[in-house]
Design a protein around this motif. Sequence first.
Motif, short mmCIF file in Angstrom:
data_model
loop_
_atom_site.label_atom_id
_atom_site.label_comp_id
_atom_site.label_asym_id
_atom_site.label_seq_id
_atom_site.Cartn_x
_atom_site.Cartn_y
_atom_site.Cartn_z
N ASP A 1 7.20 1.38 4.03
CA ASP A 1 7.19 2.20 5.25
C ASP A 1 6.40 3.47 5.00
O ASP A 1 6.96 4.55 4.82
N VAL A 2 5.09 3.31 4.95
CA VAL A 2 4.21 4.47 4.76
C VAL A 2 3.73 4.96 6.11
O VAL A 2 3.82 4.24 7.11
N ASP A 3 3.26 6.17 6.14
CA ASP A 3 2.77 6.74 7.39
C ASP A 3 1.67 5.86 7.98
O ASP A 3 0.87 5.27 7.27
N TYR A 4 1.67 5.82 9.28
CA TYR A 4 0.64 5.17 10.08
C TYR A 4 0.75 3.65 10.07
O TYR A 4 1.76 3.11 10.47
N GLY A 5 -0.26 2.94 9.60
CA GLY A 5 -0.44 1.51 9.74
C GLY A 5 0.77 0.61 9.86
O GLY A 5 1.11 0.15 10.96
N PRO A 6 1.45 0.30 8.75
CA PRO A 6 2.55 -0.66 8.83
C PRO A 6 3.62 -0.28 9.85
O PRO A 6 4.10 -1.12 10.60
N ARG A 7 3.96 0.98 9.91
CA ARG A 7 4.99 1.46 10.83
C ARG A 7 4.58 1.25 12.29
O ARG A 7 5.44 1.09 13.16
N GLU A 8 3.28 1.27 12.56
CA GLU A 8 2.80 1.08 13.93
C GLU A 8 2.71 -0.39 14.33
O GLU A 8 2.59 -0.70 15.50
N ILE A 9 2.76 -1.29 13.35
CA ILE A 9 2.56 -2.71 13.63
C ILE A 9 3.84 -3.52 13.41
O ILE A 9 4.21 -4.34 14.24
N ILE A 10 4.51 -3.27 12.30
CA ILE A 10 5.71 -4.05 11.96
C ILE A 10 6.92 -3.47 12.67
O ILE A 10 7.20 -2.27 12.60
N ARG A 11 7.64 -4.35 13.36
CA ARG A 11 8.92 -3.97 13.97
C ARG A 11 10.00 -4.42 12.99
O ARG A 11 10.31 -5.61 12.88
N ASP A 12 10.53 -3.46 12.25
CA ASP A 12 11.45 -3.72 11.15
C ASP A 12 12.60 -4.63 11.57
O ASP A 12 13.32 -4.34 12.52
N SER B 1 0.81 -1.22 0.00
CA SER B 1 0.00 0.00 0.00
C SER B 1 0.84 1.27 0.00
O SER B 1 1.88 1.35 0.63
N GLU B 2 0.32 2.28 -0.71
CA GLU B 2 0.89 3.63 -0.65
C GLU B 2 0.43 4.33 0.61
O GLU B 2 1.10 5.20 1.13
N PHE B 3 -0.77 3.97 1.04
CA PHE B 3 -1.38 4.55 2.23
C PHE B 3 -2.14 3.44 2.92
O PHE B 3 -2.86 2.69 2.29
N GLU B 4 -1.96 3.32 4.22
CA GLU B 4 -2.64 2.27 4.98
C GLU B 4 -2.93 2.81 6.37
O GLU B 4 -2.02 2.97 7.17
N PRO B 5 -4.19 3.11 6.68
CA PRO B 5 -4.49 3.74 7.96
C PRO B 5 -4.14 2.88 9.18
O PRO B 5 -3.59 3.36 10.13
N PHE B 6 -4.43 1.61 9.16
CA PHE B 6 -4.01 0.74 10.26
C PHE B 6 -3.42 -0.55 9.73
O PHE B 6 -2.35 -0.94 10.09
N GLY B 7 -4.11 -1.24 8.91
CA GLY B 7 -3.55 -2.45 8.32
C GLY B 7 -4.03 -3.71 8.99
O GLY B 7 -3.22 -4.51 9.47
N ASN B 8 -5.36 -3.92 9.03
CA ASN B 8 -5.88 -5.16 9.59
C ASN B 8 -5.29 -6.38 8.90
O ASN B 8 -5.09 -7.42 9.53
#
Length: 170
Positions: free
Chosen positions: A89-100, A66-73
Amino acid sequence: FDMVIRAFAQLPRGAAELHLVGDGPERKSLERLAEESGVGDSAHFYGYHADPFPILKSASIGVLPSEFEPFGNVIIEMFAVGLPVVAFDVDYGPREIIRDGENGFLVKTRTPEGLARALGMLLEDASLRSQMGAKARGDAEQHYALSQAVRNYEACFTLLRNHGQMATTA
């Protein structure tokens, strides 16, 4: 999803199969892109599935382009079946869930090459894939299980109720 197909085309032939779940107006052009990219035989388009879990359970890696993903269920769904997830690494969703580097990879550059590098690392190293998948499943159970969600909602409602009581007495 064109980025996933382009990235997949950069991987060594026979290294994996690509399974795309979902439907939409771009499906025909994505199928054409897979053919033109030389991966039509190993790219499978499933269309919409009300229950994608059987397909997810048969996978080794999850990808969210995704280019944009608000949360990422969908990330949580992939984590729940033990898949490490590769996402931009787009704003919000993936960055809040995935620990790189722990339960998946966050690709900094939004390019097929960046996506292919991350996918290639996981495809080449079964141990890394297994370790990240186990961490992903653990994160899903610890942070996103139904019981945890209920506790989070209760805490939120309690906070709102207490805030409302404070506002009415002030």
